[in-house]
Every structure is written in C-alpha cells, then in structure tokens.
Design an enzyme around this catalytic site. Structure first.
Site, mmCIF file in Angstrom:
data_model
loop_
_atom_site.group_PDB
_atom_site.id
_atom_site.type_symbol
_atom_site.label_atom_id
_atom_site.label_comp_id
_atom_site.label_asym_id
_atom_site.label_seq_id
_atom_site.Cartn_x
_atom_site.Cartn_y
_atom_site.Cartn_z
ATOM 1 N N LEU A 1 -4.110 4.223 0.811
ATOM 2 C CA LEU A 1 -4.611 4.474 2.164
ATOM 3 C C LEU A 1 -5.515 5.698 2.213
ATOM 4 O O LEU A 1 -6.315 5.850 3.134
ATOM 5 C CB LEU A 1 -3.432 4.657 3.122
ATOM 6 C CG LEU A 1 -2.487 3.450 3.231
ATOM 7 C CD1 LEU A 1 -1.359 3.736 4.221
ATOM 8 C CD2 LEU A 1 -3.247 2.199 3.648
ATOM 9 N N ALA B 1 0.833 -1.210 0.000
ATOM 10 C CA ALA B 1 0.000 0.000 0.000
ATOM 11 C C ALA B 1 0.860 1.249 0.000
ATOM 12 O O ALA B 1 1.967 1.271 0.543
ATOM 13 C CB ALA B 1 -0.925 0.008 1.222
ATOM 14 N N CYS B 2 0.322 2.306 -0.638
ATOM 15 C CA CYS B 2 0.908 3.640 -0.563
ATOM 16 C C CYS B 2 -0.232 4.619 -0.282
ATOM 17 O O CYS B 2 -1.288 4.211 0.192
ATOM 18 C CB CYS B 2 1.673 3.991 -1.839
ATOM 19 S SG CYS B 2 0.645 4.125 -3.310
ATOM 20 N N GLN B 3 -0.049 5.892 -0.558
ATOM 21 C CA GLN B 3 -1.085 6.863 -0.215
ATOM 22 C C GLN B 3 -2.245 6.859 -1.203
ATOM 23 O O GLN B 3 -3.408 6.880 -0.799
ATOM 24 C CB GLN B 3 -0.488 8.268 -0.133
ATOM 25 C CG GLN B 3 -1.429 9.316 0.445
ATOM 26 C CD GLN B 3 -1.817 9.044 1.892
ATOM 27 O OE1 GLN B 3 -1.098 8.379 2.632
ATOM 28 N NE2 GLN B 3 -2.983 9.540 2.297
#
Length: 288
Positions: A208, A179-181
């Site tokens: 996220l 996951a990243c932003q």
C-alpha cells in the site's frame, strides 16, 4: 512446496526490511572481549551473562536471515509458477471497483489504525507483540537498539489465528487480493493461504506504500504511504515519504519539521545543562 517456517519469521528481519535506515547505535556501545589473559581474573557473572546474551542474539539474527533467504526463494517460485498473480496498487484499485474483488489487509494494527483501504477486510499475519516474557523483552530491546527508536517499527509475532480467521471470512475459491504496507508480509500470507488451498490469490506488489492517493479509496487519518512510518524519523520528517510530500507541499511543510528539529536540539541542550547543574550540586555537597 516447502511449508513456511512461521515461528521464525518474526520481528527482527521483518522490522528491518520495513524500516527507514537509522544511524547505528552499535558504535557507541563498548564491545566486551571474551579473550582472557592467563593472569586475569575470571569475568564477573554479570559480564558473562551479557556475553552470552550478545552471542544468543547474534545466533538468533543469523537464523532469521537464513530463514528469510529461504522464504524469498519459495515466494519467487510461487509467483513464477502462477500460484499467486501480481497486481500494482492501481490495478488492485480497478479490480476492487470494477470486479468487486475483496482486499485482505494483513498489516499489524499499528499500521492499519492509521490508514486502510475502504471496504477491506483485516486479518494481521503478524501482530504487535505486547507480551513481556524474557524472550519478547530481549527482542524488543534488540529491535529498538537496531533502529526501532528511529523508524518506530514495533516487535511483531506471528498471528497463530491468521488462517482460521481468513477461512471464516473467505471460501477457498475466492478471488482474494492480499496487501500489506510494503509487500513482504503479504507474500508470507499468500504462501500460507496457497498451502491451505486458496487458488485465486493476487499480491499487491510494493504494498500500500506504493499506492498513489487516486489508486485506492482510502479511510483513516493519514495517506496510505504514511501508515508504515514512525519513531523519531517521522517526527523530524526525515522519511522518504515525507520528503516527497515536502517537495509537493512547499516551504510551509518543510518549516514545520524544521521547527521540530530546532525543538529537539533545544530540549537536548536544556537536559544537558540541567545534568551539568545537578552534577555540580552533588559535587558541592560532597565537598562540604
């Protein structure tokens, strides 16, 4: 599968795809014409340097756009072929709670330090570039001028130790949620890991930022949605995330940012008046 062109996937396209829309500064910057009349003198060396720098930045930007388009095609194929499976933030939360699957956070430190998923592992695939060589300074200026001042998105560079750090933490058969932003950098990370032999990869679609507070156990000073915002837009509360929050919180939340906006105008007006007074003082000094 074609390998990811890692050195070329750095700050400019990634910063722009992750940033809020900002008012353009280009309209306020006078353009420099490279055409010459036969009777005109040769350009000043400084002017020639500026022209070359602008041309270099345009070439660099065009190359980045092409690289990103090629990378997107590879990522789409990677998902279509089932090499990486898609999870929503809510599904990722269930997988962590019920199946104890690990979550790999690949965001840069500027986002991670604001909020993170409880129990997640952190290895940034791109990190904030704190070098001050000629190339880095040029990219920093470009990023700032093209909206960094508004969005707060920093200049990033590829973390050459990303794969080795992940291999230290997780075996190749691990069921790994990445996951990243917003979901872009995590796709780049998935391709690197897939090419390295990781077979059980899960990508958090939308990143996220798409998670609601109840989806994932969160630690840190801010909601996960707010971890990717910054700059003047965050200060004034003009990001999509803050406007959504304002609709929930009511007038108290809106008044806070309205007061900040008024404060910006007051400061700007004071600086303008001060500059005028200094100008008058210097003019009086010259006249005497």
């Amino acid at each position: 599968m074609a390998s990811l062109a890692l050195p070329s996937l750095n700050s400019l396209p990634i910063s722009r795809l992750h940033s809020q829309k900002a008012p353009s500064l280009n309209s306020s910057i006078p353009s420099i014409s490279t055409s010459r009349h036969p009777c005109t003198a040769a350009p000043h060396p400084f002017q020639s340097g500026v022209i070359r720098m602008q041309a270099g930045e345009e070439d660099f930007e065009l190359k980045q756009v092409r690289d990103m388009a090629a990378a997107k095609k590879r990522w789409d194929a990677m998902i279509r072929e089932g090499k990486v499976k898609i999870l929503t933030p809510k599904e990722a939360g269930y997988a962590i709670q019920l199946s104890n699957k690990p979550l790999l956070d690949v965001r840069p430190s500027s986002e991670r330090e604001k909020a993170w998923v409880k129990g997640s592992s952190w290895v940034p695939v791109f990190e904030v570039d704190d070098k001050f060589d000629v190339g880095t300074v040029s990219r920093k200026v470009s990023t700032f001028m093209m909206g960094g001042w508004w969005s707060g998105v920093p200049t990033l560079s590829y973390n050459s130790q990303f794969l080795s750090k992940v291999e230290e933490k997780f075996p190749k058969d691990a069921e790994l949620i990445v996951a990243c932003q917003k979901g872009l950098r995590s796709l780049a990370a998935c391709e690197i890991l897939c090419n390295a032999g990781y077979k059980n990869l899960f990508w958090v679609q939308g990143g996220l930022e798409a998670a609601e507070e109840e989806d994932l156990a969160r630690e840190g000073s801010q909601p996960l949605k707010f971890a990717g915002i910054g700059g003047l837009s965050e200060f004034l509360g003009w990001t999509d995330q803050q406007r959504t929050q304002a609709a929930r919180e009511g007038w108290g939340y809106r008044l806070l940012y309205s007061a900040r906006l008024v404060g910006v105008f007051v400061v700007a007006d004071a600086l303008f008046i001060g500059a005028q007074q200094v100008g008058r003082y210097l003019q009086d000094m010259r006249s005497h």
